[in-house]
Design an enzyme around this catalytic site. Structure first.
Site, mmCIF file in Angstrom:
data_model
loop_
_atom_site.group_PDB
_atom_site.id
_atom_site.type_symbol
_atom_site.label_atom_id
_atom_site.label_comp_id
_atom_site.label_asym_id
_atom_site.label_seq_id
_atom_site.Cartn_x
_atom_site.Cartn_y
_atom_site.Cartn_z
ATOM 1 N N TYR A 95 0.862 -1.185 0.000
ATOM 2 C CA TYR A 95 0.000 0.000 0.000
ATOM 3 C C TYR A 95 0.891 1.225 0.000
ATOM 4 O O TYR A 95 1.833 1.317 0.802
ATOM 5 C CB TYR A 95 -0.891 0.002 1.239
ATOM 6 C CG TYR A 95 -1.738 1.260 1.405
ATOM 7 C CD1 TYR A 95 -1.476 2.160 2.449
ATOM 8 C CD2 TYR A 95 -2.778 1.554 0.538
ATOM 9 C CE1 TYR A 95 -2.240 3.304 2.608
ATOM 10 C CE2 TYR A 95 -3.553 2.706 0.692
ATOM 11 C CZ TYR A 95 -3.279 3.576 1.732
ATOM 12 O OH TYR A 95 -4.030 4.716 1.889
ATOM 13 N N ASP A 117 9.351 2.819 -1.144
ATOM 14 C CA ASP A 117 8.361 3.498 -0.305
ATOM 15 C C ASP A 117 8.720 3.180 1.155
ATOM 16 O O ASP A 117 8.363 2.124 1.673
ATOM 17 C CB ASP A 117 6.967 3.011 -0.656
ATOM 18 C CG ASP A 117 5.919 3.620 0.278
ATOM 19 O OD1 ASP A 117 4.715 3.402 0.025
ATOM 20 O OD2 ASP A 117 6.298 4.281 1.261
ATOM 21 N N LYS A 143 5.169 9.434 8.211
ATOM 22 C CA LYS A 143 5.083 8.940 9.584
ATOM 23 C C LYS A 143 6.176 9.531 10.492
ATOM 24 O O LYS A 143 6.120 10.686 10.874
ATOM 25 C CB LYS A 143 5.084 7.410 9.574
ATOM 26 C CG LYS A 143 3.871 6.820 8.810
ATOM 27 C CD LYS A 143 3.897 5.327 8.774
ATOM 28 C CE LYS A 143 2.825 4.787 7.849
ATOM 29 N NZ LYS A 143 1.465 4.869 8.384
HETATM 30 C C1 LIG Z 1 4.089 2.130 3.119
HETATM 31 C C2 LIG Z 1 3.086 3.245 3.118
HETATM 32 N N1 LIG Z 1 3.128 4.170 2.126
HETATM 33 C C3 LIG Z 1 2.244 5.188 2.091
HETATM 34 C C4 LIG Z 1 1.263 5.321 3.053
HETATM 35 C C5 LIG Z 1 0.295 6.487 2.968
HETATM 36 O O1 LIG Z 1 0.693 7.466 3.895
HETATM 37 P P1 LIG Z 1 -0.397 8.534 4.387
HETATM 38 O O2 LIG Z 1 -0.979 9.211 3.172
HETATM 39 O O3 LIG Z 1 -1.443 7.758 5.165
HETATM 40 O O4 LIG Z 1 0.416 9.506 5.276
HETATM 41 C C6 LIG Z 1 1.175 4.384 4.109
HETATM 42 C C7 LIG Z 1 0.072 4.522 5.157
HETATM 43 N N2 LIG Z 1 -0.022 3.468 6.090
HETATM 44 C C8 LIG Z 1 -1.314 3.273 6.709
HETATM 45 C C9 LIG Z 1 -1.272 2.076 7.648
HETATM 46 N N3 LIG Z 1 -0.759 0.928 7.089
HETATM 47 C C10 LIG Z 1 -1.739 4.509 7.455
HETATM 48 C C11 LIG Z 1 -2.948 4.326 8.318
HETATM 49 C C12 LIG Z 1 -4.194 4.801 7.676
HETATM 50 O O5 LIG Z 1 -4.337 4.622 6.439
HETATM 51 O O6 LIG Z 1 -5.039 5.360 8.420
HETATM 52 C C13 LIG Z 1 2.106 3.337 4.130
HETATM 53 O O7 LIG Z 1 2.075 2.390 5.112
#
Ligand SMILES: Cc1ncc(COP(=O)(O)O)c(CN[C@@H](CN)CCC(=O)O)c1O
Length: 426
Positions: free
Chosen positions: A142, A237, A265
């Site tokens: 993701y 990523d 993060k």
């Molecule tokens: C590897 C990786 N790449 C991109 C993203 C997206 O980041 P954000 O747009 O949520 O800041 C994420 C976001 N992770 C999720 C949880 N696995 C965030 C939690 C959520 O979606 O509320 C990620 O894990």
């Protein structure tokens, strides 16, 4: 006192699903989400005053624990100066210099306000740099919710992808090829067929969005080799793995140098921050230096930069990540021992400060198909029982868990004691 269930009902009136991000909704867990009121160190405290040992850490940022006093002080110190100027500020340079020092593959970096923006921008940059449209991602990875990345393997897996969400045009999804994680042969086959059409590979170097799945030896090496051979951009990523798997991210841990890296993060210390960067010859194509457009009203927000700089600085303490990994190993070993004693098919996988619990009799889980073959009911029962015993795990069988330096041996022992209770039921 208003309960979480009551707050969830109220939230659901004007917020879709009662949450501002779907995974928070406890979907499939047969219970309403817990509304938190405050957090401190390794602990969350809900609106009803219950305390939880927290292994989500806001999905990764809280690597030194919640309400880190140094991070809060850094934000407080800037508060009275104003929140946002829409102009360059010196603290953005401090952040850029720190990131490029900590992750040597990044010659230049552009800040964003989320991981989604970071990966979306990196994809556009790779396409703009190579003049190619096709991109490669991996099933179960993701990368945020931009259209080109909400795509699953199409019927003609190598020819085009299919949208994994309504609203993503098929005409866009067809440029995204989805391969299987930890399948170097599949990557070789794809590139030998259409490598000269591929702008980039984007990969989570440790997959943390289908539980926790480390790369097998040779997998990341294959990605690096085919990108070199066919002139494609290798994007790591590291939104989740950055500064968590090792100080320099998964790329430092596994010794593979990507062309571009995406961050999020931890880099924001709990404030809304993402970033992408890498080789100067690629980054110089980004506007206003180059023609690939990218922008953001709050990108590089000074308060967020102050929080991120304060947190990243703390991680540079010698031995920080070794100690974090040791905490993960203590937790995972203890859970494995208890699952074995209860004869519950469960195993753990980890990488640095992140880990995953798999309710399966498989000895190892290497890809999405194996991850989705695990027992979701066993996870649901274990999750609910641990929550009732004061331990907050990620509310999904397909999310990783996160350790912090604030978790003490007593907190981990509390967690293992809590696990004694539900494991036989699972
Ligand atoms: C590897 C990786 N790449 C991109 C993203 C997206 O980041 P954000 O747009 O949520 O800041 C994420 C976001 N992770 C999720 C949880 N696995 C965030 C939690 C959520 O979606 O509320 C990620 O894990």
């Amino acid at each position: 006192m208003t309960t979480s269930a009551e707050l969830f009902d109220l939230a659901s009136r004007h917020i879709p699903g009662g949450v501002n991000s779907p995974v928070r909704a406890f979907k499939g867990l047969h219970r309403p989400p817990v509304f938190m009121e405050r957090a401190q160190g390794a602990f969350l405290f809900d609106v009803e005053g219950n305390r939880y040992v927290d292994y989500v850490g806001s999905w990764g940022p809280m690597i030194t624990g919640h309400a880190d006093q140094d991070v809060l002080a850094a934000v407080r110190a800037r508060l009275d100066n104003g929140l946002s100027f829409g102009t360059p500020t010196a603290v953005e340079t401090t952040m850029a210099d720190l990131i490029c020092e900590m992750i040597p593959s990044m010659d230049m970096v552009r800040m964003t306000s989320s991981g989604t923006e970071a990966t979306m921008s990196a994809i556009r940059l790779a396409r703009g740099t190579t003049g190619r449209d096709k991109i490669v991602k991996f099933e179960g990875n993701y990368h945020g919710h931009s259209d080109s990345l909400l795509v699953k393997a199409g019927s003609g897996a190598l020819t085009h992808g299919e949208p994994s969400s309504p609203g993503v045009p098929a005409s866009l999804a067809e440029h995204t090829i989805t391969l299987s994680f930890n399948d170097p042969e599949g990557v070789e086959a794809c590139f030998s067929e259409i490598g000269d059409q591929i702008a980039c590979i984007i990969v989570e170097p440790v997959a943390g969005n289908m539980n926790c799945i480390p790369p097998q030896p040779g997998f990341l090496e294959t990605l690096r080799r085919v990108c070199n051979e066919y002139g494609s951009v290798l994007i790591f990523d590291e939104v989740m793995t950055g500064f968590r798997v090792a100080l320099g991210g998964a790329q430092a841990h596994y010794g593979i140098v990507p062309d571009l890296t995406c961050l999020g993060k931890i880099v924001g210390g709990g404030m809304p921050v993402g970033a992408f960067g890498g080789k100067r010859e690629i980054m110089q194509n980004i506007s206003p230096l180059g023609p690939v457009y990218q922008a953001g009203t709050l990108s590089g927000n000074p308060l967020a930069m102050a929080a991120g700089v304060a947190l990243l600085t703390k991680l540079q303490v010698p031995g920080f990540h070794d100690a974090l990994s040791q905490r993960v190993n203590t937790l995972c070993t203890g859970l494995q021992e208890r699952a074995n004693a209860a004869r519950v098919p469960m195993m753990t996988q980890s990488a640095g400060g992140m880990f995953g619990l798999f309710f399966t009799s498989q000895s190892r889980v290497d890809n999405f198909a194996q991850a989705t073959a695990c027992n979701p009911d066993a996870f649901r029962r274990f999750f609910g029982a641990m929550l009732d015993h004061g331990v907050y795990l990620a509310p999904s069988a397909y999310e990783a868990g996160f350790m912090s330096s604030a978790h003490t041996p007593e907190d981990i022992q509390f967690t293992l004691d809590a696990a004694e209770k539900p494991l036989p039921l699972c």
